[in-house]
Scaffold this active site. Structure first.
Site, PDB file in Angstrom:
ATOM      1  N   GLY A  10      23.310 113.906  26.788  1.00  0.00           N
ATOM      2  CA  GLY A  10      21.996 113.346  27.096  1.00  0.00           C
ATOM      3  C   GLY A  10      21.085 113.362  25.894  1.00  0.00           C
ATOM      4  CG  ASN A  36      24.962 122.686  30.713  1.00  0.00           C
ATOM      5  OD1 ASN A  36      25.373 123.580  31.460  1.00  0.00           O
ATOM      6  ND2 ASN A  36      25.373 121.436  30.789  1.00  0.00           N
ATOM      7  CD  GLU A  90      21.710 117.398  22.546  1.00  0.00           C
ATOM      8  OE1 GLU A  90      22.571 117.936  23.255  1.00  0.00           O
ATOM      9  OE2 GLU A  90      21.759 117.342  21.303  1.00  0.00           O
ATOM     10  CB  SER A 129      21.683 119.137  27.304  1.00  0.00           C
ATOM     11  OG  SER A 129      22.621 120.156  27.394  1.00  0.00           O
ATOM     12  N   GLY A 130      22.305 119.531  30.626  1.00  0.00           N
ATOM     13  CA  GLY A 130      22.124 120.443  31.764  1.00  0.00           C
ATOM     14  C   GLY A 130      21.573 119.752  32.995  1.00  0.00           C
ATOM     15  CB  SER A 175      26.267 122.059  26.878  1.00  0.00           C
ATOM     16  OG  SER A 175      25.757 120.880  26.353  1.00  0.00           O
ATOM     17  CB  SER A 176      29.668 117.472  27.728  1.00  0.00           C
ATOM     18  OG  SER A 176      29.675 117.681  29.105  1.00  0.00           O
ATOM     19  CB  THR A 208      29.759 117.339  33.158  1.00  0.00           C
ATOM     20  OG1 THR A 208      29.316 117.042  31.842  1.00  0.00           O
ATOM     21  CG2 THR A 208      31.248 117.571  33.150  1.00  0.00           C
TER      22      THR A 208
HETATM   23  N1  LIG Z   1      25.356 118.683  41.999  1.00  0.00           N
HETATM   24  C1  LIG Z   1      25.288 119.934  41.546  1.00  0.00           C
HETATM   25  N2  LIG Z   1      25.394 120.943  42.396  1.00  0.00           N
HETATM   26  C2  LIG Z   1      25.343 122.209  41.961  1.00  0.00           C
HETATM   27  N3  LIG Z   1      25.187 122.555  40.687  1.00  0.00           N
HETATM   28  C3  LIG Z   1      25.076 121.585  39.780  1.00  0.00           C
HETATM   29  C4  LIG Z   1      25.139 120.226  40.157  1.00  0.00           C
HETATM   30  N4  LIG Z   1      24.985 119.506  39.067  1.00  0.00           N
HETATM   31  C5  LIG Z   1      24.847 120.376  38.019  1.00  0.00           C
HETATM   32  N5  LIG Z   1      24.913 121.628  38.459  1.00  0.00           N
HETATM   33  C6  LIG Z   1      24.773 122.837  37.629  1.00  0.00           C
HETATM   34  O1  LIG Z   1      24.196 122.526  36.435  1.00  0.00           O
HETATM   35  C7  LIG Z   1      25.054 122.878  35.353  1.00  0.00           C
HETATM   36  C8  LIG Z   1      24.979 121.841  34.281  1.00  0.00           C
HETATM   37  O2  LIG Z   1      25.529 120.649  34.718  1.00  0.00           O
HETATM   38  P1  LIG Z   1      26.362 119.669  33.766  1.00  0.00           P
HETATM   39  O3  LIG Z   1      27.278 120.455  32.941  1.00  0.00           O
HETATM   40  O4  LIG Z   1      26.902 118.609  34.635  1.00  0.00           O
HETATM   41  O5  LIG Z   1      25.234 119.116  32.892  1.00  0.00           O
HETATM   42  P2  LIG Z   1      25.356 117.948  31.850  1.00  0.00           P
HETATM   43  O6  LIG Z   1      24.315 116.960  32.250  1.00  0.00           O
HETATM   44  O7  LIG Z   1      26.730 117.478  31.802  1.00  0.00           O
HETATM   45  O8  LIG Z   1      24.929 118.661  30.553  1.00  0.00           O
HETATM   46  P3  LIG Z   1      25.430 118.353  29.092  1.00  0.00           P
HETATM   47  O9  LIG Z   1      24.767 117.137  28.634  1.00  0.00           O
HETATM   48  O10 LIG Z   1      25.006 119.545  28.368  1.00  0.00           O
HETATM   49  O11 LIG Z   1      26.875 118.234  29.184  1.00  0.00           O
HETATM   50  C9  LIG Z   1      26.418 122.950  35.929  1.00  0.00           C
HETATM   51  O12 LIG Z   1      27.192 123.868  35.214  1.00  0.00           O
HETATM   52  C10 LIG Z   1      26.127 123.438  37.330  1.00  0.00           C
HETATM   53  O13 LIG Z   1      25.959 124.834  37.315  1.00  0.00           O
HETATM   54 MG   LIG Z   2      28.161 117.538  30.483  1.00  0.00          MG
END
Ligand SMILES: Nc1ncnc2c1ncn2[C@@H]1O[C@H](COP(=O)(O)OP(=O)(O)OP(=O)(O)O)[C@@H](O)[C@H]1O
Ligand SMILES: [Mg+2]
Length: 1079
Positions: A387, A157, A389, A107-108, A160-161, A112
């Site tokens: 992801g 996050n 967890e 997560s984070g 977070s999705s 996404t």
């Molecule tokens: N390529 C990137 N460039 C800049 N910031 C990023 C990038 N990827 C992720 N982030 C930052 O990290 C944060 C978390 O990313 P994201 O929501 O994609 O995580 P996730 O893997 O989908 O988490 P979860 O499993 O909780 O959904 C985003 O809100 C953004 O602020």
């Molecule tokens: Mg996500």
């Protein structure tokens, strides 16, 4: 010319972990850190992309970058998610292979975001057009909607999705997107009613309250204040960097683009509001006679508002919260609910309402974005699933999520290996078995149909009798005790009996990514996911457009006594479908890693990264990839890259690329066990070999660079020199041209001057001629004009009125003149010259003529008069004239003499006998004979004497006797003196020394003085030998008397003398003559 580059160029660390040397966890993490510190967030493991979350925006997602990576080979540029997206898209489009992009990570970690990057890249590079753009836009805009309803802030996050998402994007044969299908997996619905500390409920609740207009909120019966709602945690309601209000607008806009109708949006918001209201319904216990507690709703206001929103009857819902009807076979048993059960029912309803709403949203979006059914679509699936967890307290959700990740890992290993194997076979390289950890055993532990944990959970849930989480754990302890990856305190295995990190109510699973401790509490409930039928029926009855779709089981007509499938079962089923789906596609992996727990940029926590590297099995991944050969490259790019290391291949290899590589390898004496030749690729066993090649290449490039530099410098100098030379020629040419131009200009101007002078001269000449000609012509014209004029006038004058005046004038003048002359003729004066009369002039204009005529007439009259003269008379007049010339205006006596005729011979001497003798004594004819007084010099008295004048002499004779007293020849006379007055005195002066002068001069007086002197003068003038006789006219003159000279002075006499002239001797020298003034 396209520049051929390679991943190996300008690498920071190594761009592909496969090339890591030596390969260890430390070097792996050090490489990641090194690259992360240099903003290189992407690193490859073969075709897998490791993505580090930068937690800040990097300038590597620009449209320029999209262009850079477009249509480039995977290893051609430095690692990037775009390279993977491009590879996937191109093999989908060009090789007709369905693709899936599996994004994993905790997560984070950025899953996404990565999925959005992939989608936006594909959208940017695929076809364009109005329809295609609309599809793209709808696909992209489905993200904000799903994120608003399915994402929440967690401690890990901020976005977070809380659901798993798999999206199939469908393309036509050209690679243009046609639509898509979204599948969602297990929304974490427990979050609707309770959030862990520091976390929030789903974004939409906060977005709605912050971003909706007052009007909307009023309609939804909501209050903007978060604190009014039990379901909203307050401690972290506001999230840094998250603008809920703005996001609400984005979501509304996105819903509109995706195709939601306005009333649909309204319905959705009503359900969201209803969930919030639901949370505010509270219960109080009410004791009943049978001793059981019954629940009652505390404040019915919220219930009322909620019912209004959902369109349900308040009493129905109220009852559903107080009673539960259980139907078994034909029986219906109604039991009351206590407060705890009422709360459970309320929360269950809230969770179900929200999760079903979410599923409905997905379905609705799918409806909008689905592609028209066609023969066959190419599909690219993007999987963004929660992801792996590990929380402090892990429950059913984590178990499910980790199970899903376990499955993904399995498929990852399987597919990676399979791909590797396939490539070896394809390339004809001998396949050597690779040792790797296969997590199938863990998957089996969870999903096995007979004794898998999920199966046992289902069994427990369905089992009649008392079912609790403890009974479930007991069951696990008995059945899974032997399993290598299952750990429990109470299991038969004595290994964990003393393991205090393992509480009694928990069990632990050794996942591929690490051990996770699960608390058994809540597993049964959550798996059951029970919603009392009364509630679902109440919902079904609601007068709301969505309710019937959301709660179909509430339809009383279709009462199904069978238990609904458990959550675990459903999830296992959908994961199974997903896995089968993924296996049919070509996988592409993005493995996301979060560098720190603080959501901060620039921080790289080794331990955290190490943990993720481990549970993602990345080392494993590298090892699998390197098991046979670490590096492989197609012959063409390999030869292109290293051809400079061998003289035979440099600069050009004319034969097939493979042979070139063989020659190259042989020339470089690379040990044969270090590489293998595949069909299209060369396989290098050890990264060291590759790096040695790279090092040699680098060295060689330096040498080449020096050579190029040398040649370039030479070329540059030469071209500079040539340029200078060329410039010099150009300058010289220009200068010469300039000089020649100047010279030419000078000559030209000189020529022009000369020419102009010549022309001027010619022109002037011509002009003169022309002028002359013109003048001639003009003259001719004038003359002819005048001539013609004259002619015409002459001919026509008579007809001219203008001439009439002149004619009349001339005529009048002529008449006047005629009359004048005729008049003059009749009035002519007499012919006497002394007649002064003359007719008066008739006209003023005749003044000149009149006086001229008078003068002419006078002259003519005089002439006439003169013509009548005889000789004698003529002589008389001549004498008179001479007298006038001598005396006029000089002597006063003259005037009286004019009228007296000059008789001459006053004595008639020839006739008078008395003077006969005297006459005869004269030898010449007597011209004048008169009596004069001879003045006595002594007293001044006069004595009468006869004065005779002949042609030769003057004779004085005695009057009485006629005796000649004196005869003076004329030549002896020098001069005659007379006075100016009216006297008759005159002195004859004699020439000194002459014979006559002896007696002295004669002073005489005569009445005919004028005549005497005139005749004397005339005679003297005509005398042959005499000189001109001087006539001296003055009032004082000297007279020579014998010896004396006496002055004779004439004075104006006074009255005593009367009218006579008296002469007196005053003294010897003065003789005074008084002349009367009035004479
Ligand atoms: N390529 C990137 N460039 C800049 N910031 C990023 C990038 N990827 C992720 N982030 C930052 O990290 C944060 C978390 O990313 P994201 O929501 O994609 O995580 P996730 O893997 O989908 O988490 P979860 O499993 O909780 O959904 C985003 O809100 C953004 O602020
Ligand atoms: Mg996500």
């Amino acid at each position: 010319m396209e520049v051929k580059t390679s991943l190996l160029d300008n690498m920071i660390g190594v761009g592909d972990m496969v090339l890591l040397e030596p390969l260890s966890e430390d070097s792996f993490i050090a490489n990641l850190r090194n690259r992360f510190d240099h903003n290189e967030i992407y690193t490859y493991i073969g075709s897998v992309v490791i993505s580090m979350n930068p937690y800040r925006s990097l300038p590597i997602f620009t449209p320029e970058k999209v262009e850079e990576y477009r249509n480039r080979n995977f290893y051609e540029l430095s690692p990037h998610i775009y390279a993977l997206a491009d590879e996937a898209y191109r093999s989908l489009r060009d090789q007709d292979k369905d693709q899936c992009i599996l994004i994993t990570g905790e997560s984070g970690a950025g899953k996404t975001e990565a999925s959005k990057l992939v989608m936006s890249y594909v959208a940017a590079v695929c076809g364009k057009g109005q329809e295609v753009n609309k599809v793209k836009e709808q696909l992209l805009q489905s993200n904000p909607v799903l994120e608003a309803f399915g994402n929440a802030k967690t401690v890990r996050n901020d976005n977070s999705s809380r659901f798993g998402k798999y999206m199939d994007i469908e393309f036509d044969f050209k690679g243009d997107p046609l639509g898509g299908v979204i599948s969602n997996y297990l929304l974490e619905k427990s979050r609707v009613v309770k959030q862990p500390r520091g976390e929030r409920n789903f974004h939409i609740f906060y977005q709605l309250l912050s971003g909706a207009s007052d009007d909307t909120l009023k309609k939804l019966k909501l209050d903007r204040d978060f604190s009014k709602y039990n379901y909203l945690s307050l401690d972290s309601a506001a999230v840094n960097g998250l603008d809920d209000a703005a996001n609400f607008r984005t979501v509304r806009n996105a819903m509109q683009i995706v195709g939601f109708m306005e009333d649909e949006v309204q319905s959705v918001l009503e359900l969201v509001a209803a969930v919030l209201k639901l949370g505010n319904i509270e219960f109080k216990p009410e004791s009943r006679c049978n001793g059981n507690d019954e629940s009652r709703i505390k404040d019915k206001n919220d219930l009322k508002e909620m019912c209004e929103l959902l369109g349900t009857e308040q009493t129905v819902l109220e009852r559903a919260f107080s009673y539960r009807t259980v139907e078994a076979k034909q029986e219906k048993v109604c039991t009351t609910l206590n407060v705890a059960q009422a709360y459970y029912a309320r929360d269950a309803l809230a969770k179900n309402l929200y999760s079903r709403l979410f599923s409905w949203l997905v379905t609705r979006i799918n409806e909008s974005i689905k592609a028209a059914p066609k023969s066959r679509h190419k599909v690219m699936g993007v999987l963004d699933i929660y992801g792996f967890e590990i929380f402090e307290e892990n429950s059913f959700e984590q178990f499910i999520i980790n199970y899903c990740n376990e499955k993904l890992q399995q498929i990852f290993i399987e597919l990676t290996l399979r791909e590797e194997q396939e490539e070896y076979i394809r390339e004809g390289i001998e396949w050597t078995n690779i040792e790797y950890f296969n997590n199938a055993i863990i998957c089996d532990l969870i999903e096995n149909h007979q004794n898998g944990i999920l199966a046992m959970l289902d069994e427990e849930c369905l089992r009649p009798g008392t079912v609790t989480d403890e009974t479930f754990l007991d069951k696990l302890n008995t059945i899974c005790a032997e399993h290598l990856h299952f750990e429990s305190r109470l299991s038969k295995s004595s290994k964990f009996l003393t393991d205090h990190s393992l509480p009694h109510n928990c069990f632990r699973i050794q996942h591929y990514a690490g051990k996770v401790l699960y608390r058994a509490e809540g597993f049964v409930d959550k798996n059951n996911d029970l919603l009392y039928r009364d509630l679902s029926q109440a919902m079904y009855k609601a007068n709301h457009s969505l309710m019937k779709q959301l709660f179909p089981e509430g339809n009383p007509a279709k009462v199904n006594l069978k238990r609904p499938p458990t959550a675990g079962f459903q999830f296992r089923h959908s994961v199974g479908t997903l896995m089968r789906n993924l296996q049919t596609k070509n996988p592409n992996y993005i493995r996301c890693i979060k560098p720190n727990d603080k959501k901060a940029s620039h921080i790289f926590t080794d331990s955290l990264v190490c943990h993720q590297v481990r549970y993602l099995g990345l080392m494993e991944n590298v090892r699998v990839r390197r098991a046979g050969y670490a590096f492989r490259q197609a012959y063409e790019p390999c030869l292109e890259r290293y051809k400079m290391l061998c003289k035979r291949t440099w600069p050009h290899w004319r034969g097939p690329a493979r042979e070139g590589v063989e020659v190259l390898m042989a020339d470089l004496t690379v040990p044969t066990e270090e590489f293998s030749y595949g069909r299209s690729k060369v396989f290098i066993r050890n990264p060291r070999t590759l790096f040695s090649l790279e090092e040699r290449r680098r060295q060689c490039l330096q040498d080449l660079a020096t050579l190029i530099q040398k040649i370039y410098r030479g070329w540059k100098c030469r071209s500079h020199f040539l340029l200078l030379k060329k410039s010099q020629i150009v300058v010289a040419a220009w200068f010469r041209r300039y000089a020649q131009q100047n010279k030419y200009k000078r000559i030209k101007s000189a020529t022009t001057v000369v020419q102009s002078y010549t022309r001027g001269w010619q022109a002037r000449k011509l002009l003169r001629e022309l002028k002359y000609q013109k003048r001639c012509e003009e003259a001719v014209t004038t003359i002819s004009a005048y001539w013609h004029g004259t002619q015409v006038r002459r001919e026509y004058r008579k007809f001219f009125r203008a001439n009439a005046g002149k004619k009349i004038y001339n005529f009048t003048i002529q008449r006047i003149m005629q009359k004048y002359f005729l008049g003059l003729k009749s009035t002519m004066p007499s012919m006497s010259p002394i007649d002064k009369s003359w007719p008066v002039k008739p006209y003023l204009f005749l003044d000149g003529v009149h006086s001229d005529l008078r003068r002419i007439f006078h002259l003519w009259r005089c002439k006439k008069y003169r013509s009548e003269f005889t000789e004698e008379k003529k002589a008389v007049f001549e004498e008179k004239l001479e007298a006038s010339e001598i005396f006029k205006d000089k002597k006063a006596l003259y005037a009286s003499s004019v009228s007296q005729p000059f008789i001459g011979d006053y004595l008639e001497i020839s006739k008078n006998p008395k003077y006969q003798k005297l006459n005869s004594a004269m030898d010449e004819k007597v011209l004048l004979a008169d009596v004069v007084n001879k003045i006595n010099r002594a007293n001044g008295k006069g004595t009468a004497r006869i004065f005779l004048l002949t042609k030769n002499s003057v004779v004085l004779a005695d009057q009485k006797t006629g005796q000649v007293k004196a005869s003076v020849p004329l030549p002896d006379l020098t001069s005659v003196s007379v006075s100016t007055q009216s006297d008759g005195f005159f002195a004859l002066k004699l020439k000194e020394g002459s014979a006559s002068a002896i007696k002295g001069d004669f002073l005489l007086s005569s009445e005919h003085l004028i005549e005497i002197i005139t005749k004397l003068h005339r005679t003297g003038a005509t005398a042959a030998d005499s000189e001109q006789l001087n006539i001296d006219i003055s009032d004082e003159f000297l007279v020579q008397f014998k010896h004396d000279k006496v002055c004779v002075k004439f004075i104006q006499g006074g009255p005593k003398n009367g009218n006579s002239v008296s002469c007196k001797r005053k003294n010897n020298r003065l003789l005074e003559v008084s002349v009367p003034s009035t004479v």
